[in-house]
Design an enzyme around this catalytic site. Structure first.
Site, PDB file in Angstrom:
ATOM      1  N   ASP A  63       3.405   1.622 -11.229  1.00 33.13           N
ATOM      2  CA  ASP A  63       4.701   0.966 -11.052  1.00 33.13           C
ATOM      3  C   ASP A  63       5.746   2.070 -10.988  1.00 33.13           C
ATOM      4  O   ASP A  63       6.061   2.702 -11.993  1.00 33.13           O
ATOM      5  CB  ASP A  63       4.966   0.026 -12.235  1.00 33.13           C
ATOM      6  CG  ASP A  63       6.343  -0.621 -12.189  1.00 33.13           C
ATOM      7  OD1 ASP A  63       7.125  -0.332 -11.253  1.00 33.13           O
ATOM      8  OD2 ASP A  63       6.650  -1.422 -13.097  1.00 33.13           O
ATOM      9  N   VAL A  64       6.289   2.326  -9.789  1.00 31.38           N
ATOM     10  CA  VAL A  64       7.182   3.478  -9.623  1.00 31.38           C
ATOM     11  C   VAL A  64       8.492   3.318 -10.387  1.00 31.38           C
ATOM     12  O   VAL A  64       9.217   4.305 -10.584  1.00 31.38           O
ATOM     13  CB  VAL A  64       7.464   3.766  -8.137  1.00 31.38           C
ATOM     14  CG1 VAL A  64       6.180   4.099  -7.401  1.00 31.38           C
ATOM     15  CG2 VAL A  64       8.205   2.618  -7.471  1.00 31.38           C
ATOM     16  N   ASN A  90       7.902   5.822  -0.165  1.00 29.08           N
ATOM     17  CA  ASN A  90       7.987   4.653   0.689  1.00 29.08           C
ATOM     18  C   ASN A  90       8.186   3.335  -0.050  1.00 29.08           C
ATOM     19  O   ASN A  90       8.711   2.377   0.513  1.00 29.08           O
ATOM     20  CB  ASN A  90       6.706   4.584   1.543  1.00 29.08           C
ATOM     21  CG  ASN A  90       6.546   3.262   2.244  1.00 29.08           C
ATOM     22  OD1 ASN A  90       7.263   2.947   3.185  1.00 29.08           O
ATOM     23  ND2 ASN A  90       5.590   2.460   1.777  1.00 29.08           N
ATOM     24  N   TYR A 158      20.017  -4.351  -1.452  1.00 23.10           N
ATOM     25  CA  TYR A 158      19.165  -3.501  -0.620  1.00 23.10           C
ATOM     26  C   TYR A 158      19.992  -2.412   0.046  1.00 23.10           C
ATOM     27  O   TYR A 158      19.621  -1.223   0.031  1.00 23.10           O
ATOM     28  CB  TYR A 158      18.467  -4.365   0.431  1.00 23.10           C
ATOM     29  CG  TYR A 158      17.481  -3.615   1.292  1.00 23.10           C
ATOM     30  CD1 TYR A 158      16.221  -3.281   0.805  1.00 23.10           C
ATOM     31  CD2 TYR A 158      17.809  -3.240   2.596  1.00 23.10           C
ATOM     32  CE1 TYR A 158      15.308  -2.596   1.603  1.00 23.10           C
ATOM     33  CE2 TYR A 158      16.905  -2.554   3.401  1.00 23.10           C
ATOM     34  CZ  TYR A 158      15.664  -2.241   2.891  1.00 23.10           C
ATOM     35  OH  TYR A 158      14.763  -1.562   3.685  1.00 23.10           O
TER      36      TYR A 158
END
Length: 253
Positions: A63-64, A90, A158
């Site tokens: 989990d980044v 990414n 976003y």
């Protein structure tokens, strides 16, 4: 570095979409590739579909957005691979079309934690390895978005995080110069994937209308990414935009 030398790449969000396609292309070109994502099974399936063995295709779930998990990930890469030559930063998440006053704090934090904090944690981990290894240096490619330059309606979380990625790229490119760490960004617009099926049906436009948008084949993204990945460290693409030719980006708004 010679193309005959085994180079190591790490790709986040490698279980599907752009990450999977680019990680697969690296494998096919002879890289050792660490596939990173939340779902271990998806990573293993991506490696198997690419026809790679366990030595060159490595699945490491992570989990980044968890800084401790990312630190453990890069330590694992150092121990197993010895070095890191390329990071494709990414992994990301988009949210449903939402007006500014309708975002929940949890949704906002999710976008920031994954899209921005996760990208920073991974960039920092890669930078640490690339500075210390011998020979030193490497390449980091951040996945931005055309939303880093022009927002869509209802995409504040976003868009804000992708604007921040642009700042992350510029600052890291500067900081990487003394260490032969080349940092660049690929901004992608409307690639055909499961995530963009809605674009073919119709998405909100800046004038309030809902219209379908053109999409491009995934191979166009892969080809652009690989052109950046193949560069010698003496050269860098700071920003690259690849987009569907007929999508409404230039002149959007």
């Amino acid at each position: 570095m010679s193309t005959s030398t085994l180079r190591t790449a790490l790709v986040t969000g490698a279980g599907s979409g752009i990450g999977r396609a680019c990680a697969t292309a690296l494998l096919k070109e002879g890289w050792q590739v660490v596939f990173v994502g939340r779902r271990a099974q998806a990573l293993k399936e991506a490696i198997a579909a690419a026809g790679a063995d366990g030595a060159r295709g490595i699945a490491l779930p992570c989990d980044v957005s968890d800084e401790h998990a990312v630190a453990a990930l890069f330590e694992n890469v150092r121990e197993r691979c010895g070095r890191l030559d390329l990071l494709f930063n990414n992994a990301g998440v988009s949210l449903p079309n939402t007006l500014p006053d309708e975002y929940s704090a949890a949704a906002w934090r999710q976008a920031v934690d994954i899209n921005l904090n996760g990208a920073f944690f991974c960039l920092s981990g890669a930078f640490r390895l690339m500075r210390a290894q011998q020979p030193g240096g490497g390449r980091i490619i951040n996945n931005g978005s055309i939303s880093a330059h022009a927002p869509r309606p209802g995409s504040m979380a976003y868009t804000a995080t992708k604007h921040a990625i642009t700042g992350l790229t510029r600052a890291a490119a500067l900081d990487g110069r003394p260490f032969d760490i080349a940092v660049g960004q690929i901004d992608i617009g409307n690639v055909a994937s499961d995530m963009t099926e809605k674009m073919a049906r119709g998405v909100p436009q800046a004038d309030g209308s809902v219209r379908p948008e053109a999409r491009m084949d995934m191979q166009a993204v892969v080809d652009t990414f690989m052109a950046m990945a193949r560069l010698p460290l003496s050269a860098n693409v700071l920003f690259m935009t690849v987009m569907a030719t007929r999508m409404p980006f230039v002149g959007r708004g």
